[in-house]
Write an enzyme that holds these catalytic residues in place. Structure first.
Site, PDB file in Angstrom:
ATOM      1  N   HIS A   1      -9.164  -3.691  -1.875  1.00 42.19           N
ATOM      2  CA  HIS A   1      -8.114  -2.687  -1.093  1.00 42.19           C
ATOM      3  C   HIS A   1      -8.436  -1.411  -1.169  1.00 42.19           C
ATOM      4  CE1 HIS A   1      -3.815  -2.192  -0.004  1.00 42.19           C
ATOM      5  NE2 HIS A   1      -4.280  -1.030  -0.191  1.00 42.19           N
ATOM      6  N   GLU A   2      -8.991  -0.847  -2.212  1.00 39.41           N
ATOM      7  CA  GLU A   2      -9.234   0.726  -2.172  1.00 39.41           C
ATOM      8  C   GLU A   2     -10.447   0.700  -1.650  1.00 39.41           C
ATOM      9  OE1 GLU A   2      -6.601   2.368  -2.852  1.00 39.41           O
ATOM     10  OE2 GLU A   2      -5.491   0.918  -3.967  1.00 39.41           O
TER      11      GLU A   2
ATOM     12  N   HIS B   1     -10.280   1.290   2.135  1.00 33.10           N
ATOM     13  CA  HIS B   1      -9.468   2.617   2.436  1.00 33.10           C
ATOM     14  C   HIS B   1     -10.685   3.538   2.672  1.00 33.10           C
ATOM     15  CE1 HIS B   1      -5.301   2.571   2.010  1.00 33.10           C
ATOM     16  NE2 HIS B   1      -5.005   1.665   0.885  1.00 33.10           N
TER      17      HIS B   1
ATOM     18  N   CYS C   1       0.956  -1.287   0.041  1.00 31.59           N
ATOM     19  CA  CYS C   1      -0.203  -0.047   0.039  1.00 31.59           C
ATOM     20  C   CYS C   1       0.888   1.368  -0.156  1.00 31.59           C
ATOM     21  CB  CYS C   1      -0.895  -0.039   1.290  1.00 31.59           C
ATOM     22  SG  CYS C   1      -2.166   1.535   1.501  1.00 31.59           S
TER      23      CYS C   1
HETATM   24 NI    NI Z   1      -3.512   1.069  -0.104  1.00 31.42          NI
END
Ligand code: NI
Length: 183
Positions: free
Chosen positions: A153-154, A157, A110
């Site tokens: 993953h995004e 966030h 990341c």
């Molecule tokens: Ni990330």
């Protein structure tokens, strides 16, 4: 001219907050930031530019990583050697997912985590993402394998979740009995 992004690292509490839905169409300021992100992510995946500008390679970024609590994600996917496809999704939602679980064999990285963290992160093998483009047009994307991992993953966030939260501390690596396909 290329401007390297100022990406926050995971010591910043903003990365643990929930981002807010964004009104559409996006402002010109947000569109400009998206263009900068696309350029940064693209350059970071091309050795020549990554060296020149000292960029760590990354294929995705979410607005909170810039300190902006807005539900906007950008992914630049190198689908073929030297060929990139950009995905910009505003207010993204995962509307369906496979039962099959995968994990990146080498683990995940990341741009907000400036150290190696070992371990497998379980992800859906396939997801459907629905959301909006910067103009407010509805979009639907089907992603599989590495791209599916990137979207999950995004989107994490936007909910204040970092990839290492999902690594089992007691047993960080899957084996053949875990029913997780390593890619
Ligand atoms: Ni990330």
């Amino acid at each position: 001219m290329f401007k390297k992004l100022d990406i926050l690292d995971d010591t910043h509490k903003v990365l643990r907050q929930i981002s807010k839905e964004v009104k559409l169409p996006l402002s010109n300021d947000d569109k400009e930031i998206i263009e900068q992100i696309i350029k940064h992510l693209t350059y970071s995946q091309i050795d020549k530019y990554a060296d020149k500008y000292d960029l760590r390679p990354g294929m995705g970024l979410a607005f909170p990583q810039l300190g902006l609590l807005k539900r906007i994600i950008v992914i630049v996917d190198e689908y073929e050697e030297g060929k990139f496809k950009n995905y910009v999704v505003v207010n993204p939602k995962i509307t369906s997912n496979s039962t099959e679980i995968i994990a990146a064999e080498v683990g995940e990285g990341c741009l907000s985590v400036n150290r190696e963290i070992e371990g497998h992160v379980p992800r859906f093998a396939r997801v459907t993402i629905e959301g909006f483009d910067p103009e407010g047009k509805k979009i639907k994307i089907r992603a599989r394998e590495e791209l599916s991992i990137a979207f999950q993953h995004e989107i994490d966030h936007l909910n204040g979740i970092l990839f290492y939260d999902k690594i089992d501390k007691k047993k960080p690596f899957f084996n053949e009995y875990d029913n997780v396909r390593l890619i």
